[in-house]
Scaffold this motif. Structure first.
Motif, short mmCIF file in Angstrom:
data_model
loop_
_atom_site.label_atom_id
_atom_site.label_comp_id
_atom_site.label_asym_id
_atom_site.label_seq_id
_atom_site.Cartn_x
_atom_site.Cartn_y
_atom_site.Cartn_z
N LEU A 54 -19.79 -8.35 -6.11
CA LEU A 54 -18.20 -8.82 -6.98
C LEU A 54 -19.26 -9.50 -8.46
CD1 LEU A 54 -15.82 -10.28 -5.17
CD2 LEU A 54 -15.96 -8.47 -6.46
N ASP A 55 -20.62 -10.69 -7.99
CA ASP A 55 -20.89 -10.76 -9.39
C ASP A 55 -21.02 -10.46 -9.95
OD1 ASP A 55 -20.20 -12.96 -8.31
OD2 ASP A 55 -21.91 -13.70 -7.50
N THR A 56 -21.87 -9.00 -9.51
CA THR A 56 -22.48 -7.93 -10.74
C THR A 56 -21.50 -6.82 -11.65
OG1 THR A 56 -23.88 -7.28 -9.22
CG2 THR A 56 -24.07 -5.86 -10.61
N ALA A 57 -19.98 -6.52 -11.42
CA ALA A 57 -19.66 -6.28 -11.75
C ALA A 57 -18.91 -7.38 -12.42
CB ALA A 57 -17.66 -6.00 -11.13
N GLU A 58 -18.49 -8.90 -12.27
CA GLU A 58 -18.41 -9.65 -13.24
C GLU A 58 -19.13 -9.45 -14.29
OE1 GLU A 58 -17.52 -13.05 -11.11
OE2 GLU A 58 -15.53 -11.99 -10.34
N GLN A 59 -20.35 -9.67 -13.92
CA GLN A 59 -21.63 -9.54 -14.91
C GLN A 59 -21.06 -8.09 -16.23
OE1 GLN A 59 -25.30 -9.96 -14.05
NE2 GLN A 59 -26.71 -10.52 -15.79
N SER A 60 -21.73 -6.87 -15.48
CA SER A 60 -21.23 -6.39 -16.62
C SER A 60 -19.71 -6.29 -17.61
CB SER A 60 -20.86 -4.93 -15.62
OG SER A 60 -20.83 -3.45 -16.47
N ALA A 61 -18.89 -6.55 -16.68
CA ALA A 61 -17.50 -6.33 -17.93
C ALA A 61 -18.16 -7.09 -18.58
CB ALA A 61 -16.49 -6.95 -16.81
#
Length: 89
Positions: A54-61
């Motif tokens: 989830l943290d990786t996806a939020e950083q990408s977004a």
């Protein structure tokens, strides 16, 4: 409380009584509800969350959002410079 003023009936017609309210309701008989025979199933458990993913996806977004904002800002700056140059020259 001031006395109420009654509106006189139209001439030539019989007097009609005022609104007397809704009709009286009859209470339901005792035991009118159906019996409850089963208990609902307990709620199911939610699937586990992968917080690292989830943290990786939020950083990408966030990176994509900042990129779009920077491109929009650059286009806005170019348009503003073009408009201001037309006014000055």
């Amino acid at each position: 409380m001031p006395p109420s003023r009654e509106v006189p009936p139209p001439s030539g017609g019989p007097q009609r009584p005022g609104y007397t309210g809704p009709p009286k309701s009859v209470p339901p008989p005792p035991g009118w509800r159906p019996p409850v025979e089963y208990e609902p199933a307990p709620p199911r458990e939610l699937p586990p969350q992968d917080h690292a993913e989830l943290d990786t996806a939020e950083q990408s977004a966030r990176t994509v959002t900042y990129g779009i904002g920077m491109v929009a800002g650059a286009i806005l700056l170019i348009v503003m410079c073009a408009l201001c140059s037309r006014v000055l020259f």
